[in-house]
Design a protein around this motif. Structure first.
Motif, PDB file in Angstrom:
ATOM      1  N   SER A  14      99.381  33.638 -18.233  1.00 49.61           N
ATOM      2  CA  SER A  14      98.641  33.540 -16.973  1.00 49.61           C
ATOM      3  C   SER A  14      97.766  34.780 -16.776  1.00 49.61           C
ATOM      4  N   ILE A  15      98.274  35.946 -17.161  1.00 45.46           N
ATOM      5  CA  ILE A  15      97.478  37.179 -17.054  1.00 45.46           C
ATOM      6  C   ILE A  15      96.294  37.113 -18.017  1.00 45.46           C
ATOM      7  N   LYS A  16      96.517  36.579 -19.209  1.00 40.09           N
ATOM      8  CA  LYS A  16      95.433  36.411 -20.183  1.00 40.09           C
ATOM      9  C   LYS A  16      94.313  35.564 -19.585  1.00 40.09           C
ATOM     10  N   ASN A  17      94.664  34.475 -18.922  1.00 41.39           N
ATOM     11  CA  ASN A  17      93.665  33.598 -18.311  1.00 41.39           C
ATOM     12  C   ASN A  17      92.945  34.290 -17.156  1.00 41.39           C
ATOM     13  N   ILE A  18      93.679  35.071 -16.377  1.00 41.48           N
ATOM     14  CA  ILE A  18      93.072  35.821 -15.271  1.00 41.48           C
ATOM     15  C   ILE A  18      92.053  36.814 -15.826  1.00 41.48           C
ATOM     16  N   PRO A  29      81.826  41.901 -21.349  1.00 37.62           N
ATOM     17  CA  PRO A  29      81.911  41.333 -22.703  1.00 37.62           C
ATOM     18  C   PRO A  29      83.326  40.880 -23.064  1.00 37.62           C
ATOM     19  N   LEU A  30      83.379  39.723 -23.716  1.00 43.02           N
ATOM     20  CA  LEU A  30      84.661  39.168 -24.147  1.00 43.02           C
ATOM     21  C   LEU A  30      85.044  39.666 -25.536  1.00 43.02           C
ATOM     22  N   ALA A 132      96.155  45.635 -21.429  1.00 40.67           N
ATOM     23  CA  ALA A 132      96.219  45.312 -22.857  1.00 40.67           C
ATOM     24  C   ALA A 132      95.284  44.151 -23.193  1.00 40.67           C
ATOM     25  N   GLU A 133      95.324  43.108 -22.400  1.00 42.94           N
ATOM     26  CA  GLU A 133      94.474  41.939 -22.644  1.00 42.94           C
ATOM     27  C   GLU A 133      93.005  42.259 -22.352  1.00 42.94           C
ATOM     28  N   PHE A 134      92.759  43.069 -21.345  1.00 40.85           N
ATOM     29  CA  PHE A 134      91.403  43.469 -20.977  1.00 40.85           C
ATOM     30  C   PHE A 134      90.743  44.250 -22.112  1.00 40.85           C
ATOM     31  N   LEU A 135      91.506  45.148 -22.713  1.00 39.43           N
ATOM     32  CA  LEU A 135      90.962  46.001 -23.770  1.00 39.43           C
ATOM     33  C   LEU A 135      91.025  45.353 -25.146  1.00 39.43           C
ATOM     34  N   VAL A 136      92.081  44.570 -25.414  1.00 36.33           N
ATOM     35  CA  VAL A 136      92.282  43.969 -26.744  1.00 36.33           C
ATOM     36  C   VAL A 136      92.720  42.514 -26.577  1.00 36.33           C
ATOM     37  N   PRO A 137      91.757  41.594 -26.401  1.00 36.02           N
ATOM     38  CA  PRO A 137      92.118  40.177 -26.256  1.00 36.02           C
ATOM     39  C   PRO A 137      92.793  39.661 -27.525  1.00 36.02           C
ATOM     40  N   GLU A 139      93.202  36.740 -28.885  1.00 40.69           N
ATOM     41  CA  GLU A 139      92.523  35.780 -29.765  1.00 40.69           C
ATOM     42  C   GLU A 139      91.395  36.420 -30.572  1.00 40.69           C
ATOM     43  N   LYS A 140      91.042  37.657 -30.276  1.00 39.87           N
ATOM     44  CA  LYS A 140      89.960  38.335 -30.998  1.00 39.87           C
ATOM     45  C   LYS A 140      90.459  39.185 -32.164  1.00 39.87           C
TER      46      LYS A 140
END
Length: 173
Positions: A14-18, A29-30, A132-137, A139-140
């Protein structure tokens, strides 16, 4: 009896989606490295938040603090300057504080109890997940080794390792 803080339950997914929706909504940038200072400046202009750089002596024991009521982040001068110079810890600190601003707009409940707060209800864990997700997604980072993750996203080896482990666990590699 201890006093704990408790946030609305959130999973890593859920945080990843947010984070993804937040980045899309604000044109962040994603892919690749996120310029956290540029992001804060953009959010300042958009009236999403305010931030103030304060002398290091002002925030004893903290690198930065988020005031959800006033929607303001106080940032130690050394942390701000470190983020400008792309220091990974300082960039993470600012992304963490941004996480509080994004995730905890409904506020945080303070409670006295003898029970342990579930990890997914811990506002600090949630802000760490956001950062963590903001800086290092996740799926990337497919097919990247730890050094490539650290270099591509300008994070520490520790963060790159943490994200690689999360990727392996999520995708059962």
């Amino acid at each position: 009896m201890t006093i704990s803080s408790k946030a609305k339950p959130q999973s890593s997914d859920s945080i990843k989606n947010i984070v993804k929706n937040f980045k899309e909504n604000y044109g962040i940038p994603l892919n690749g490295e996120v310029d956290v200072i540029q992001c804060l400046d953009k959010l300042l202009v958009e009236d999403f938040l305010e931030y103030e750089i304060v002398p290091d002596t002002e925030l004893k024991g903290s690198y930065a603090e988020t005031d959800l009521y006033f929607r303001k982040i106080l940032i130690k001068e050394s942390v701000y300057l470190g983020a400008v110079q792309r220091n990974s810890r300082d960039r993470f600190t600012l992304a963490h504080e941004l996480g509080h601003m994004v995730l905890h707009t409904q506020g945080i409940t303070l409670c006295r109890n003898n029970e342990k707060i579930n990890t997914y209800e811990d506002p600090e864990w949630q802000a760490n997940q956001f950062a963590a997700e903001f800086l290092v997604p996740l799926e990337k980072i497919y097919n990247m080794n730890i050094s490539e993750i650290a270099n591509t996203f300008q994070v520490s080896i520790e963060m790159a390792t943490y994200r690689k482990k999360a990727y392996i666990k999520k995708y059962r590699l």
